[in-house]
Design an enzyme around this catalytic site. Structure first.
Site, PDB file in Angstrom:
ATOM      1  N   SER A 174       0.757  -1.225   0.106  1.00 60.39           N
ATOM      2  CA  SER A 174       0.105   0.008   0.089  1.00 60.39           C
ATOM      3  C   SER A 174       0.908   1.402   0.133  1.00 60.39           C
ATOM      4  CB  SER A 174      -0.751   0.043   1.412  1.00 60.39           C
ATOM      5  OG  SER A 174      -1.581   1.361   1.332  1.00 60.39           O
ATOM      6  N   TYR A 187      -1.669  -0.994  10.498  1.00 57.31           N
ATOM      7  CA  TYR A 187      -1.756  -1.447   9.042  1.00 57.31           C
ATOM      8  C   TYR A 187      -0.736  -0.929   8.260  1.00 57.31           C
ATOM      9  CZ  TYR A 187      -3.764  -1.125   4.333  1.00 57.31           C
ATOM     10  OH  TYR A 187      -4.131  -1.353   2.793  1.00 57.31           O
ATOM     11  N   THR A 222     -12.799   1.108  -3.367  1.00 59.74           N
ATOM     12  CA  THR A 222     -13.301  -0.169  -2.708  1.00 59.74           C
ATOM     13  C   THR A 222     -14.106  -0.012  -1.524  1.00 59.74           C
ATOM     14  OG1 THR A 222     -11.394  -0.915  -1.566  1.00 59.74           O
ATOM     15  CG2 THR A 222     -11.280  -1.404  -4.077  1.00 59.74           C
TER      16      THR A 222
END
Ligand SMILES: NC(=O)c1ccc[n+]([C@@H]2O[C@H](COP(=O)([O-])OP(=O)(O)OC[C@H]3O[C@@H](n4cnc5c(N)ncnc54)[C@H](O)[C@@H]3O)[C@@H](O)[C@H]2O)c1
Length: 282
Positions: A174, A187, A222
């Protein structure tokens, strides 16, 4: 063109009408396209970026192994690919559970003859909040699914991939590995760890015919990124640094993965490629 579908469930094998054909198509009969005669496995491939990748690789001729942790989502994804006449095997796999990825590998070996390309896409972010306030349970979940699962799944699959000749592994990291999103600390860290995993494995696997690269998406529209792309203030701020003035779509990531699996990318390994509408180098 012969296309086929199989839907395989652990402990309960459902040989639907297309199964024998699926075995045929995975061994190459009647497949066309740059990835013809190859088998690709994408984790978390029933929606979003994973589904777009699965769709594109199948369009390019690969037999797809799609999976996710929710049976109804696998069902839907298999039906969608099948509806386009594409070649697909679907099964349930929660990548954080060892018995599930063992089953996934066994399914691919038994019903598709092996795997050439692995795309580790499944990822979670159960937390929005302070990094140091993150509980052990949340750390475990994020690191298990986002970092350990790709390594452990690949360790199971690698001996089988090598036997088939040139293969490719793409880890989905990411942009937050490079530009940490505030409040997504654990994350961000997991996605940074994936870059390290990719770089380390690119070195370790260099003598083998397996290429290792990372896809590094920016903000892609998304369900997963709703919290970011539906936040107007965040998006307005992003647009200032964003060169391409639109939000990314899952399909924007899929072509790159197809290229990295194709013979045209056979001299590319150890790379992290950003798909974000801007460059970190500008
Ligand atoms: N959307 C973005 O802006 C963005 C940006 C950077 C990176 N990513 C990464 O891209 C990947 C895909 O994200 P997305 O945006 O397409 O999300 P998504 O929610 O649309 O899709 C995620 C998929 O993974 C599956 N999944 C979730 N947990 C799983 C598990 N434990 N085991 C198996 N499957 C599981 C879901 O069922 C779904 O099919 C993730 O790794 C995410 O971190 C997304």
């Amino acid at each position: 063109m012969l296309r086929a579908v199989a839907w395989v469930q652990r402990g309960l094998f459902h040989p639907c009408a297309g199964l024998s054909a699926a075995l045929k198509s995975s061994s190459g009969i009647d497949q066309k396209g740059i990835l013809a005669n190859r088998v690709a496995m994408v984790t978390g491939s029933t929606s979003g970026i994973g589904f777009a990748i699965a769709w594109r690789l199948a369009q390019d001729g690969a037999h797809m192994v799609v999976s996710s942790w929710k049976p109804q989502n696998v069902d839907r994804a298999v039906a969608a690919l099948q509806g386009e006449g594409l070649s697909v095997t679907g099964t349930v796999c929660h990548v954080g559970k060892a018995e599930d990825w063992e089953w996934l590998v066994a399914t691919a070996l038994e019903h598709c003859g092996g795997v050439d390309f692995l795309v580790c896409n499944a990822g979670v972010n159960p937390l929005v909040g302070s990094t140091l306030g993150t509980s052990k349970q949340v750390w475990d979940k994020i690191l298990n699914v986002n970092v350990k699962a790709p390594a452990l799944l690949l360790s199971q699959l690698l001996p089988h991939m090598e036997k088939r000749g040139r293969g490719a592994v793409i880890l989905v990291s990411s942009i937050s590995a490079y530009i940490p999103h505030v409040e997504l600390g654990a994350y961000n860290i997991s996605k940074t760890a994936l870059l390290g995993l990719m770089r380390t494995l690119a070195m370790e696997l260099a003598p083998k015919p397996i290429l290792m690269n990372c896809l590094v998406p920016g903000i892609i529209k998304t369900d997963f990124s709703k919290i970011l792309h539906q936040n107007e203030a965040f998006w307005n701020l992003s647009k200032e640094s964003q060169k391409v003035q639109r939000i990314g779509q899952p399909e924007d990531c899929a072509g790159l993965v197809s290229f990295l699996c194709s013979p045209d990318a056979s001299y590319i390994t150890g790379e992290s490629i950003v798909v974000a509408g801007f460059s970190l180098r500008l």
